[in-house]
Design a protein around this motif. Structure first.
Motif, mmCIF file in Angstrom:
data_model
loop_
_atom_site.group_PDB
_atom_site.id
_atom_site.type_symbol
_atom_site.label_atom_id
_atom_site.label_comp_id
_atom_site.label_asym_id
_atom_site.label_seq_id
_atom_site.Cartn_x
_atom_site.Cartn_y
_atom_site.Cartn_z
ATOM 1 N N GLU A 134 -1.227 26.352 -40.607
ATOM 2 C CA GLU A 134 -0.327 27.425 -41.067
ATOM 3 C C GLU A 134 1.159 27.098 -41.274
ATOM 4 O O GLU A 134 1.880 27.453 -42.904
ATOM 5 N N LYS A 180 -7.741 30.503 -33.291
ATOM 6 C CA LYS A 180 -6.213 30.778 -33.850
ATOM 7 C C LYS A 180 -5.281 30.382 -32.983
ATOM 8 O O LYS A 180 -4.700 31.400 -32.251
ATOM 9 N N TRP A 228 -3.597 26.036 -34.646
ATOM 10 C CA TRP A 228 -3.626 26.573 -36.354
ATOM 11 C C TRP A 228 -2.186 26.970 -36.332
ATOM 12 O O TRP A 228 -1.949 27.255 -37.701
ATOM 13 N N ARG A 229 -1.358 27.219 -35.937
ATOM 14 C CA ARG A 229 -0.293 28.004 -35.714
ATOM 15 C C ARG A 229 0.514 26.867 -36.642
ATOM 16 O O ARG A 229 1.377 27.270 -37.466
ATOM 17 N N GLY A 233 -9.690 28.002 -39.750
ATOM 18 C CA GLY A 233 -8.520 29.424 -38.804
ATOM 19 C C GLY A 233 -9.305 30.737 -38.065
ATOM 20 O O GLY A 233 -9.064 31.767 -37.988
#
Lengths: 257, 251
Positions: A213, A205, A209-210, A202
């Protein structure tokens, strides 16, 4: 006419697939948390555009840094390998081993070594490992593919080692170097994403990571939007390098009449 | 003074065995020597020895030439595909560290001598086979060598281009009169160009015969129609046939 058809055909296929997807989702009332409709993915894309763009930029930067690092190390090692057979013999097995070892297996190690606070360095390092081999292999092939008669001329005319390198070896290897970098950039993107999946905390980004998430929150539309941006980024980078390679090659050998 | 000489030289390669010899040849200033023989008889090896690119396994190699006084032209043009024609011609001068303006001037002058000034900026891929060979010749001549070695330079060209280039070699030779040693398996080419034809046996090559072609150099195209030319061709052909036949019987 034929050219127009060549361009339209893939677009048409995509449109058909999207329509079928949209239609099927509506007809069977597929829940959004399982498979969102293309229109919902589009909405997510529009909604999260600034975030996705920033993440794409981050992934792009990590991939390009990895490519640069891989390029420097690979070219240096290839150069030394071309000069010394023993050196090549020593390096090649290690390079091959590194290439066939799944990056996912290396990721936790590199993360530990880089330190948890340096996730970015870990991602770039891992992506560089993935991008390394095609560049190394291409450079070495190119450096060894020199016309032996040209080499004889360089000896005959008393070329110094530096002249040999700059006026013969490097120019000879150029097409192979370009090809290696074109393959390398694609792998660098893959590497940057895979590495971020495994090593990302995290702190970086990027697009991976998106995706993670969104996946954790079961926001499948956001996930697909991120995947779409990632695909576009990879295609764009690939196309850019293909164009660069073509232009450089044209300059290298002269446009044939 | 003899420019280069091979005395009873042999060349052995680790796996392939003997490639040449024992073979002797001395090259005097200004003469044109043709080495004629079947493929694989070691003609190219002999040239590389004369160029100083290889050392003999046995015998003596003597070269009274300093760096830049020997030039070599191969069967293929052997140009750098990334460099314009004039840059290819300029290579020997650049490697010798000559100043840039002199390099360009002399390269363009050499291109002009082979009739290619218009193609100075063209890359090798844009040249025809004959033009590329001329660039290769210009590169060999740009240093004004005392010894010019030609390794079947016309073998890959069509017959018209080939004839043109052969006449060019005489014309260019007459300008600076270097010693020329050229390898060929074309008897007519050898007799037309050379003042001395050395016929080699099948590999490993030795001297089977040495035939002087008396007509003065450079020779006009009409030399090909003279009795002297035909006589030379017959003598060399006969020597070649004997050389090959005898060796076949042994092998």
């Amino acid at each position: 006419m034929r050219r127009l058809l060549d361009i339209l055909a893939p677009l048409l296929l995509v449109a058909l697939l999207l329509a079928a997807w949209e239609g099927a989702c509506r007809a069977f009332a597929v829940p959004t948390y399982f498979l969102p409709k293309p229109s919902e993915v589009w909405a997510a894309l529009v909604d999260r555009w600034p975030v996705l763009l920033a993440s794409a930029w981050e992934t792009f930067l990590m991939a390009v840094s990895a490519l640069a690092a891989a390029s420097i190390v690979a070219c240096a090692l290839a150069l030394q390998s071309a000069l010394s057979r023993t050196f090549e013999r020593a390096v090649r097995p290690l390079a091959v081993t590194l290439q066939v070892t799944p990056i996912v297996a290396l990721a936790p190690l590199v993360t530990v070594w880089a330190g948890l606070d340096h996730a970015r360095a870990a991602v770039v390092g891992l992506a560089a490992v993935v991008a390394f081999f095609p560049i190394f292999s291409g450079a070495l092939t190119g450096l060894k593919a020199i016309d032996p008669d040209l080499e004889r001329l360089f000896v005959l005319y008393g070329a110094t080692p530096l002249q040999r390198l700059t006026k013969l070896s490097l120019p000879s290897a150029t097409p192979f170097l370009l090809e290696g970098h074109k393959v390398g950039v694609g792998l660098a993107v893959v590497g940057a994403v895979v590495a971020e999946f495994v090593a990302g905390s995290g702190q970086t980004k990027g697009l991976a990571w998106r995706i993670l998430e969104a996946s954790n929150r079961l926001r499948i539309a956001d996930m697909l939007a991120a995947v779409l941006v990632l695909g576009l980024l990879a295609v764009g980078l690939n196309a850019l390098f293909a164009v660069l390679e073509k232009q450089a090659l044209n300059r290298w050998r002269g446009r044939s009449r | 003074m003899t420019l280069a000489s091979l005395t009873d030289v042999t060349v052995d390669y680790p796996r392939r065995g003997r490639a040449l010899g024992p073979f002797s040849l001395s090259v005097e200033p200004g003469e044109i020597v043709a080495l004629v023989g079947a493929s694989g008889c070691g003609k190219s090896t002999a040239l590389r020895l004369l160029a100083g690119l290889e050392q003999p396994t046995g015998g003596t190699l003597n070269r009274n030439l300093s760096r830049g006084e020997t030039s070599l032209v191969f069967q293929a043009p052997t140009l750098m595909p990334w460099a314009a024609a004039w840059k290819n011609v300029a290579l020997p001068l650049e490697l010798a560290g000559r100043p840039a303006h002199e390099v360009r001037e002399r390269a363009l002058a050499a291109l002009d001598r082979v009739g290619l000034s218009a193609a100075a900026e063209a890359k090798p891929a844009q040249l025809s086979g004959g033009m590329a060979m001329r660039v290769s010749l210009a590169r060999a001549l740009v240093t004004e060598p005392r010894l010019l070695l030609l390794d079947e330079p016309f073998a890959a060209l069509d017959s018209i281009t080939r004839r043109d280039l052969i006449e060019d070699v005489h014309r260019l030779w007459s300008q600076t009169r270097p010693a020329v040693v050229f390898v060929t398996h074309d008897v007519e080419e050898a007799v037309y160009l050379a003042s001395r034809v050395v016929v080699m046996t099948l590999g490993p090559g030795r001297t089977a015969a040495e035939i002087a072609i008396e007509a003065p150099l450079p020779r006009p195209a009409a030399f090909r129609t003279t009795p002297a030319f035909r006589e030379g061709v017959e003598t060399v052909s006969a020597a070649l046939a004997t050389a090959m036949g005898r060796e076949k019987g042994v092998g």
